[in-house]
Design a protein around this motif. Structure first.
Motif, PDB file in Angstrom:
ATOM      1  N   ASP A 171       0.820  -1.216   0.000  1.00  0.00           N
ATOM      2  CA  ASP A 171       0.000   0.000   0.000  1.00  0.00           C
ATOM      3  C   ASP A 171       0.853   1.265   0.000  1.00  0.00           C
ATOM      4  N   ALA A 172       2.181   1.119  -0.142  1.00  0.00           N
ATOM      5  CA  ALA A 172       3.046   2.287  -0.007  1.00  0.00           C
ATOM      6  C   ALA A 172       2.817   3.315  -1.104  1.00  0.00           C
ATOM      7  N   ASP A 173       2.297   2.893  -2.251  1.00  0.00           N
ATOM      8  CA  ASP A 173       2.080   3.823  -3.360  1.00  0.00           C
ATOM      9  C   ASP A 173       0.661   4.385  -3.370  1.00  0.00           C
ATOM     10  N   LEU A 174      -0.040   4.306  -2.238  1.00  0.00           N
ATOM     11  CA  LEU A 174      -1.420   4.793  -2.151  1.00  0.00           C
ATOM     12  C   LEU A 174      -1.526   5.904  -1.112  1.00  0.00           C
ATOM     13  N   ARG A 175      -2.402   6.860  -1.372  1.00  0.00           N
ATOM     14  CA  ARG A 175      -2.884   7.784  -0.339  1.00  0.00           C
ATOM     15  C   ARG A 175      -4.254   7.279   0.103  1.00  0.00           C
ATOM     16  N   PHE A 176      -4.491   7.219   1.419  1.00  0.00           N
ATOM     17  CA  PHE A 176      -5.753   6.655   1.877  1.00  0.00           C
ATOM     18  C   PHE A 176      -6.324   7.484   3.017  1.00  0.00           C
ATOM     19  N   ALA A 177      -7.619   7.318   3.212  1.00  0.00           N
ATOM     20  CA  ALA A 177      -8.323   7.881   4.364  1.00  0.00           C
ATOM     21  C   ALA A 177      -9.343   6.843   4.822  1.00  0.00           C
ATOM     22  N   LEU A 178      -9.370   6.582   6.143  1.00  0.00           N
ATOM     23  CA  LEU A 178     -10.269   5.583   6.724  1.00  0.00           C
ATOM     24  C   LEU A 178     -11.304   6.294   7.579  1.00  0.00           C
ATOM     25  N   TYR A 179     -12.586   6.001   7.315  1.00  0.00           N
ATOM     26  CA  TYR A 179     -13.689   6.655   8.008  1.00  0.00           C
ATOM     27  C   TYR A 179     -14.497   5.631   8.788  1.00  0.00           C
ATOM     28  N   PHE A 180     -15.065   6.077   9.913  1.00  0.00           N
ATOM     29  CA  PHE A 180     -15.908   5.220  10.753  1.00  0.00           C
ATOM     30  C   PHE A 180     -17.347   5.356  10.284  1.00  0.00           C
ATOM     31  N   GLY A 181     -17.873   4.274   9.732  1.00  0.00           N
ATOM     32  CA  GLY A 181     -19.238   4.296   9.223  1.00  0.00           C
ATOM     33  C   GLY A 181     -19.271   4.140   7.714  1.00  0.00           C
ATOM     34  N   PRO A 182     -20.463   4.163   7.133  1.00  0.00           N
ATOM     35  CA  PRO A 182     -20.610   3.904   5.695  1.00  0.00           C
ATOM     36  C   PRO A 182     -20.355   5.114   4.813  1.00  0.00           C
ATOM     37  N   ASP A 183     -20.081   6.288   5.401  1.00  0.00           N
ATOM     38  CA  ASP A 183     -19.910   7.505   4.608  1.00  0.00           C
ATOM     39  C   ASP A 183     -18.556   8.131   4.905  1.00  0.00           C
ATOM     40  N   ALA A 184     -17.984   8.804   3.897  1.00  0.00           N
ATOM     41  CA  ALA A 184     -16.702   9.494   4.053  1.00  0.00           C
ATOM     42  C   ALA A 184     -16.966  10.958   4.388  1.00  0.00           C
ATOM     43  N   ARG A 185     -17.153  11.211   5.695  1.00  0.00           N
ATOM     44  CA  ARG A 185     -17.391  12.578   6.166  1.00  0.00           C
ATOM     45  C   ARG A 185     -16.232  13.015   7.054  1.00  0.00           C
ATOM     46  N   PRO A 186     -15.854  14.306   7.022  1.00  0.00           N
ATOM     47  CA  PRO A 186     -14.720  14.751   7.846  1.00  0.00           C
ATOM     48  C   PRO A 186     -14.869  14.401   9.320  1.00  0.00           C
ATOM     49  N   ALA A 187     -16.083  14.459   9.833  1.00  0.00           N
ATOM     50  CA  ALA A 187     -16.285  14.196  11.258  1.00  0.00           C
ATOM     51  C   ALA A 187     -16.027  12.741  11.615  1.00  0.00           C
ATOM     52  N   THR A 188     -16.090  11.833  10.648  1.00  0.00           N
ATOM     53  CA  THR A 188     -15.918  10.403  10.942  1.00  0.00           C
ATOM     54  C   THR A 188     -14.541   9.889  10.555  1.00  0.00           C
TER      55      THR A 188
ATOM     56  N   LEU B 294     -16.484   0.192   8.168  1.00  0.00           N
ATOM     57  CA  LEU B 294     -15.539   1.273   7.921  1.00  0.00           C
ATOM     58  C   LEU B 294     -15.512   1.568   6.425  1.00  0.00           C
ATOM     59  N   THR B 295     -15.210   2.799   6.078  1.00  0.00           N
ATOM     60  CA  THR B 295     -15.120   3.203   4.673  1.00  0.00           C
ATOM     61  C   THR B 295     -13.673   3.569   4.358  1.00  0.00           C
ATOM     62  N   LEU B 296     -13.090   2.866   3.394  1.00  0.00           N
ATOM     63  CA  LEU B 296     -11.717   3.104   2.971  1.00  0.00           C
ATOM     64  C   LEU B 296     -11.737   3.832   1.625  1.00  0.00           C
ATOM     65  N   VAL B 297     -11.093   4.978   1.566  1.00  0.00           N
ATOM     66  CA  VAL B 297     -10.987   5.772   0.337  1.00  0.00           C
ATOM     67  C   VAL B 297      -9.505   5.847  -0.036  1.00  0.00           C
ATOM     68  N   VAL B 298      -9.169   5.445  -1.267  1.00  0.00           N
ATOM     69  CA  VAL B 298      -7.771   5.432  -1.699  1.00  0.00           C
ATOM     70  C   VAL B 298      -7.636   6.114  -3.050  1.00  0.00           C
ATOM     71  N   THR B 299      -6.443   6.636  -3.290  1.00  0.00           N
ATOM     72  CA  THR B 299      -6.083   7.176  -4.601  1.00  0.00           C
ATOM     73  C   THR B 299      -4.586   6.963  -4.771  1.00  0.00           C
ATOM     74  N   PRO B 300      -4.098   6.624  -5.960  1.00  0.00           N
ATOM     75  CA  PRO B 300      -2.671   6.349  -6.137  1.00  0.00           C
ATOM     76  C   PRO B 300      -1.830   7.619  -6.098  1.00  0.00           C
ATOM     77  N   ARG B 301      -0.608   7.481  -5.538  1.00  0.00           N
ATOM     78  CA  ARG B 301       0.325   8.612  -5.550  1.00  0.00           C
ATOM     79  C   ARG B 301       0.883   8.829  -6.954  1.00  0.00           C
ATOM     80  N   THR B 302       1.189   7.738  -7.647  1.00  0.00           N
ATOM     81  CA  THR B 302       1.685   7.789  -9.021  1.00  0.00           C
ATOM     82  C   THR B 302       0.881   6.789  -9.842  1.00  0.00           C
ATOM     83  N   SER B 303       1.133   6.743 -11.113  1.00  0.00           N
ATOM     84  CA  SER B 303       0.393   5.842 -11.992  1.00  0.00           C
ATOM     85  C   SER B 303       0.678   4.387 -11.618  1.00  0.00           C
ATOM     86  N   ILE B 304      -0.385   3.628 -11.358  1.00  0.00           N
ATOM     87  CA  ILE B 304      -0.226   2.211 -11.035  1.00  0.00           C
ATOM     88  C   ILE B 304       0.116   1.427 -12.295  1.00  0.00           C
TER      89      ILE B 304
END
Length: 541
Positions: A207-224, A251-261
């Motif tokens: 996962d080193a080439d990924l940027r990710f954010a993990l949220y508590f619950g089914p939605d990606a909201r800043p508060a979670t 949990l909701t996992l949101v990822v985007t690549p740092r560089t082209s996969i």
């Protein structure tokens, strides 16, 4: 060119009658030149746009696959937590007492385990009361209404219950609860685990080439937001969101690549096509203008066609070779050689590949495959499958398991694609070789006794089915295992078995691997292959 130069000299020779300026030279380019340049620009624009769209689609698919693999690894964590807490709570509820509970859970608390604190609560008979506590002070009182409600959820479901607990200074913990009812009463084990807001991924991890954010619950909201490895939220680009079951919550996992996969070449392919296309278009326009002015349309068309064919084929071959390994790894105890020959039909890239990756210790994993069809899409599917095979092998999947999971990435009905794959795992120390095939031609074993195809249980091609069986054998020192794609042995007027027999007759076990592959190719494809060919030869030394 000599004839053209002679005509120029003749027309400009002294004594020739000069033509009127208007008849001798046009004020602008010929209409045919304008049309040719316009067509080249339109085609180049179409190819560039199509390549870019296809790249973005493949990049999204690879990101989605990476996100699902990461989510699968994350979803395993609650299993260990449930096992630890469930076992300790069961000991207490079965009548073994708090001492047995503390002994069972002590190694899981503090620096030796995942939990910052663990508490045992007796829910019944009688009013709820705290009977044992280990570790630091919990952020949530185990006898509070929120904690007891979590305990009852765990008791009702029989599964791990999860709660997010926030503390002073922005600290946060995951609160876990497991409850059980036994002869000594109803008990609940409650544990808290520190969860840092910012996570640094280990270099070299999947996962080193990924940027990710993990949220508590089914939605990606800043508060979670639970954890992330980047300071810039929300994630840019085209992020992929995956929901991960975690105990009785999601949990909701949101990822985007740092560089082209897909790789730098795939990312730049559209601009390469644009540059080559515009260059070819400009060259074709100049050639057409010169040839139309000299009334040699036939020569002009032939030259333009040759230029376009060579340029497009050069791009196709460069792309195909760039998607294959630049070099096979050098391993003690193993001699390797490989070949890739592009087919002579058309200018589109194919989907043939070979690969060899070390797994650590004395084991290596190899694969040889062929994606049905041609073109950039077939090549990108090939890159996806090859990357997935290597990742699954690195994660410990055996050849049959890797084929089963890779087969889910394709569906012949919806994708109109399938692939044949042969893969295997070789222990260099013992020579034990495990093979599995998804509709692929069998490899041949070349040793002092001759050459013969390896008998294998043939599974369906990837994208058609998902059930595969492994076969094992021992590769003796000095013996050669030769894997190949069907372009080597398949001809439209002969069965494949005839091609395999010709291959065995051409293979000489006493030769070095490079010379062996050269002899095989000279014997089976002397005039160039009609289809792409990939070969991989392995010999224990």
């Amino acid at each position: 060119m000599a004839l053209t130069d002679q005509r120029v000299r003749t027309e400009s020779a002294p004594g020739a009658t000069p033509e009127p300026a208007a008849g001798r030279r046009r004020a602008g380019p010929h209409l045919a030149t304008v049309l040719a340049v316009l067509a080249g620009v339109v085609i180049t624009a179409g190819l560039t746009a199509g390549s870019r769209v296809n790249y973005l689609r493949v990049e999204h698919r690879l990101t989605t696959l990476q996100a699902r693999l990461t989510a699968s690894a994350l979803a395993v964590a609650p299993v260990d937590v449930q096992r630890r807490l469930g076992r300790a709570a069961t000991l207490a509820a079965s009548g073994d007492g708090t001492a047995a509970f503390e002994q069972a859970i002590a190694s899981s608390v503090g620096t030796t385990g995942p939990f910052a604190s663990v508490e045992l609560v007796r829910l019944a008979p009688g009013p709820p009361r705290l009977v044992a506590t280990l570790g630091a002070r919990p952020l949530l009182d185990p006898t509070s209404a929120a904690a007891l409600a979590q305990d009852r959820r765990a008791l009702a479901s029989g599964n791990l219950s999860l709660l997010r607990v926030r503390g002073p200074g922005g600290t946060q913990r995951f609160g876990y609860a497991m409850a059980t009812r036994q002869r000594a009463g109803t008990y609940a084990a409650y544990a808290e685990q520190l969860v840092p807001h910012h996570v640094t991924l280990r270099a070299g991890s999947i996962d080193a080439d990924l940027r990710f954010a993990l949220y508590f619950g089914p939605d990606a909201r800043p508060a979670t937001l639970v954890a992330t490895n980047t300071a810039h939220l929300p994630l840019g680009g085209t992020p992929v969101s995956v929901r991960v079951p975690f105990g009785d919550r999601v949990l909701t996992l949101v990822v985007t690549p740092r560089t082209s996969i897909a790789g730098g070449l795939a990312a730049d392919l559209a601009w390469i096509i644009a540059a080559v296309g515009l260059s070819v278009t400009a060259a074709a326009g100049v050639a057409v203008e010169r040839l139309v002015r000299r009334r040699e349309r036939a020569d002009r068309d032939a030259l333009t066609s040759r230029q376009l064919y060579r340029a497009e084929r050069a791009v196709a071959e460069s792309l195909q070779r760039a998607l294959l390994p630049a070099a096979l790894p050098t391993l003690a105890g193993l001699e390797t050689a490989a070949r890739y020959l592009p087919g002579t039909r058309g200018v589109e890239v194919g989907g043939d590949w070979y690969d060899l990756v070390p797994l650590g210790g004395d084991r290596v994993f190899f694969s040889v495959g062929d994606v049905v069809g041609r073109g950039v899409e077939a090549a990108t599917v090939m890159a996806t499958l090859r990357r997935a095979m290597n990742r699954l092998a690195a994660d410990g999947a055996d050849p049959a398991g890797a084929l089963a999971r890779v087969g889910r990435l394709l569906d012949v009905v919806t994708d109109d694609r399938f692939a044949t794959i042969l893969c295997g795992c070789l222990d260099l120390g013992t020579g034990e070789l495990t093979l599995a095939t998804a509709g692929h031609p069998p490899p041949v074993l070349i040793d002092g006794d001759g050459c013969a195809p390896v008998p294998l249980p043939v599974g369906p091609p990837a994208g058609v089915g998902a059930t595969y069986t492994t076969a094992g054998l021992v590769l003796p020192p000095g013996a050669v295992l030769l894997a190949y794609t069907d372009g080597l042995v398949e001809r439209h007027d002969q069965p494949v078995t005839v091609g395999i027999e010709r291959l065995c007759r051409a293979a000489q076990p006493a030769l070095g691997l490079e010379a062996l592959l050269d002899d095989v190719l000279r014997a089976l494809v002397p005039a160039g292959p009609p289809d792409d060919i990939a070969l991989l030869a392995l010999r224990r030394t």
